[in-house]
Design an enzyme around this catalytic site. Structure first.
Site, PDB file in Angstrom:
ATOM      1  N   LYS A  73       0.854  -1.200   0.000  1.00 25.09           N
ATOM      2  CA  LYS A  73       0.000   0.000   0.000  1.00 25.09           C
ATOM      3  C   LYS A  73       0.881   1.239   0.000  1.00 25.09           C
ATOM      4  O   LYS A  73       1.902   1.281   0.699  1.00 25.09           O
ATOM      5  CB  LYS A  73      -0.895  -0.042   1.246  1.00 25.09           C
ATOM      6  CG  LYS A  73      -1.933   1.078   1.311  1.00 25.09           C
ATOM      7  CD  LYS A  73      -2.839   0.876   2.524  1.00 25.09           C
ATOM      8  CE  LYS A  73      -3.862   1.979   2.684  1.00 25.09           C
ATOM      9  NZ  LYS A  73      -4.760   1.780   3.844  1.00 25.09           N
ATOM     10  N   SER A 148      -9.680   2.100   2.982  1.00 21.61           N
ATOM     11  CA  SER A 148      -8.800   2.822   2.082  1.00 21.61           C
ATOM     12  C   SER A 148      -7.814   1.927   1.329  1.00 21.61           C
ATOM     13  O   SER A 148      -7.234   2.364   0.348  1.00 21.61           O
ATOM     14  CB  SER A 148      -8.010   3.858   2.884  1.00 21.61           C
ATOM     15  OG  SER A 148      -7.175   3.216   3.837  1.00 21.61           O
ATOM     16  N   SER A 172      -9.852  -0.340   7.157  1.00 27.92           N
ATOM     17  CA  SER A 172      -9.308  -0.190   5.806  1.00 27.92           C
ATOM     18  C   SER A 172      -8.662  -1.425   5.198  1.00 27.92           C
ATOM     19  O   SER A 172      -8.362  -1.430   4.008  1.00 27.92           O
ATOM     20  CB  SER A 172      -8.296   0.945   5.776  1.00 27.92           C
ATOM     21  OG  SER A 172      -8.980   2.153   5.603  1.00 27.92           O
TER      22      SER A 172
HETATM   23  N1  GLN Z   1     -12.903   4.121   6.347  1.00 25.82           N
HETATM   24  C1  GLN Z   1     -12.352   4.523   7.624  1.00 25.82           C
HETATM   25  C2  GLN Z   1     -12.046   5.980   7.615  1.00 25.82           C
HETATM   26  O1  GLN Z   1     -12.281   6.612   6.646  1.00 25.82           O
HETATM   27  C3  GLN Z   1     -11.182   3.696   7.952  1.00 25.82           C
HETATM   28  C4  GLN Z   1      -9.920   4.177   7.374  1.00 25.82           C
HETATM   29  C5  GLN Z   1      -8.773   3.305   7.685  1.00 25.82           C
HETATM   30  O2  GLN Z   1      -8.936   2.256   8.300  1.00 25.82           O
HETATM   31  N2  GLN Z   1      -7.599   3.750   7.297  1.00 25.82           N
HETATM   32  O3  GLN Z   1     -11.586   6.508   8.593  1.00 25.82           O
END
Ligand code: GLN
Length: 492
Positions: A73, A148, A172
């Site tokens: 990532k 994400s 994410s």
């Molecule tokens: N979707 C969640 C957020 O927007 C989780 C993001 C993540 O785990 N990096 O905060």
């Protein structure tokens, strides 16, 4: 999958170079459409692959991750390569060292194909917040891959990588794994070093694997886990080979199903798949018990206070001076000559403060700015007690819910997300709707427990077959049991 490829390598049925070329071919064929990668590291990959092939030729033993192509990532440092975190502000930023996880994987001679797309600074649930291209869900190109770590999940699902690293602050890794029909593991907080991960919210962030099978996730975790003196929050733990704990016999294991997770907001079809999955666990001999996590309703609000507070502080370092993009007078005239008009009024001339402001104004996206503002507000002198401190107290109660639940059951099972992959644009106008995607995943980060998402089937939606994920949450540092249960689900 990894074990099979490993056997092919040691039996000389293929070479690591061949395998790596095959994955680059897949990337070439598919990634124009999928958009999973931001940077490819082909020269590095082929060098790594050749080194592994030489070892095999010499008759040396290789480990399971050796010579297997993976993706990283793009918020994790790979020394000498661009690391954007999905943001314009780091568009030209080169990682100055290897993240600990990357270092460990290099020591195991894994092959790095490239860096995967993500929501800017890992903030999002659909990848629509990336400052770069959209990532499409391999199951349906009109739908999001989740976020994400959407690039990582889509890359694995479309065979553009055997496996990939993701990061999980509130879901994410698990949510995109669920949307793309693959496996995603968020380890216990502290199990895996965060050194070299671009921080979003430091008390919640964890790096973990996205893979095709639970066994793969176990093999990868064995390669990532361990104490690291560069990360003060990494836990002291002895090395383990998690793949050796995947016993399929789960008779008598007590699975708790939290009542609060099955209430309003859960899609009917997802609910049906979940119920079927519960039955499947039962048939395998597990004991299902209803449990309560009474503070679940507070988990999203608490998450969005703590996460934004920590993010606002972590992101203060991106000021146009120390990292990446700098909007000074020269950059301004350059930008204005290309895109005059709307930007003209947003730039002011001259001072250091203005360079900070302009760099952040131009370099950061809307969602990132929203969270910085929310977090700064929650931490401000007048509101700290009312928001941040209160949220920390409720976080302790949420953690306590888990402690109590684990007195009764060994593991907790829920859907990963309230619905399957949604369409592009469906939630972009309403941040609160988007935030609801994380309703079942954020609690594991707040409590610090390990959690895994794996496929429990597919549902039909407007002619598409969309993957549905189930989530298991385990006791602190009990990844063995977590992996064992998820593995058992898929066996037989
Ligand atoms: N979707 C969640 C957020 O927007 C989780 C993001 C993540 O785990 N990096 O905060």
């Amino acid at each position: 999958m990894i074990r099979k490829l490993h056997e092919k390598l040691i039996n000389n049925e293929t070479t690591s170079v061949e395998l790596t070329e095959e994955y680059f071919d897949n990337i070439k064929k598919r990634d124009g459409e999928i958009g999973a990668y931001l940077t490819l590291t082909k020269d590095l990959a082929l060098d790594q692959a050749r080194a592994v092939d030489d070892k095999i030729k010499k008759g040396e033993k290789i480990n399971l991750l050796e010579g297997i192509p993976c993706a990283v990532k793009d918020n994790i440092f790979l020394d000498g390569f661009r690391v954007t975190a999905g943001s314009k502000i780091l568009d030209n930023y080169i990682a100055p060292y290897d993240a600990t996880v990357v270092k460990k994987l290099k020591e195991r001679n894994a092959v790095f194909l490239g860096k995967t797309n993500l929501d800017e600074f890992a903030m999002g649930s659909s990848n629509e917040n990336s400052a770069y291209q959209k990532v499409k869900n391999p199951a349906d190109s009109e739908r999001v891959p989740g976020g994400s770590s959407g690039g990582s999940a889509a890359a694995v699902a479309s065979d553009e990588a055997v496996w990939a690293l993701g990061s999980d602050t509130g879901g994410s890794i698990r949510q995109p794994a669920s949307f793309c029909g693959v496996v995603g593991l968020k380890p216990t907080y502290g199990r895996v070093s965060r050194y070299g991960l671009i921080a979003m919210a430091s008390s919640l962030d964890q790096i973990g694997p996205i893979a095709k099978t639970v066994e793969d996730a176990a093999i990868i975790l064995s390669g990532l886990a361990g104490e690291d003196k560069m990360d003060a929050t990494s836990a002291r733990s002895s090395d383990k080979l998690y793949e050796n704990y995947l016993d399929a016999d789960i008779k008598g294991i007590r699975i708790g199903v939290p009542d609060e997770y099955l209430k309003k907001g859960l899609d009917e079809k997802v609910r049906e798949k979940f119920d079927t999955a519960v039955e499947k666990f039962k048939k395998k001999g597990a004991i299902i018990e209803k449990i309560s996590l009474p503070h679940s309703d507070y988990s999203l609000p608490v998450y969005y206070i703590i996460m934004t507070s920590e993010a606002s502080s972590n992101l203060a370092r991106f000021d146009g001076i120390k990292y990446g993009l700098r909007i000074d007078d020269r950059a301004k005239s350059d930008i204005l000559s290309k895109k005059a008009g709307s930007l003209k009024n947003s730039f002011v001339n001259g001072t250091l403060l203005e360079t900070y402001l302009d760099s952040r104004q131009y370099g950061l996206g809307e969602e990132v700015k929203r969270r910085i503002m929310l977090g700064t507000y929650a931490l401000s002198a007048g509101y700290y007690d009312a928001y941040y401190l209160k949220a920390q107290k409720v976080r302790a109660l949420i953690k306590n819910d888990f402690k109590k639940a684990f007195e009764k059951v060994d593991i907790i099972f829920s859907p990963t997300t309230p619905e399957a992959a949604f369409k592009f644009g469906e939630k972009t106008d309403d941040p609160l709707k988007m935030y609801l995607s994380d309703i079942y995943t954020v609690t594991a980060n707040l409590a610090g427990v390990p959690a895994i998402s794996f496929s429990i089937g597919e549902i039909n939606e407007e002619g598409s077959k969309l993957p549905v994920g189930g989530q298991l949450m385990g006791k602190w540092f009990d990844e063995e049991n977590l992996l064992r249960m998820a593995h058992a689900f898929g066996v037989g």
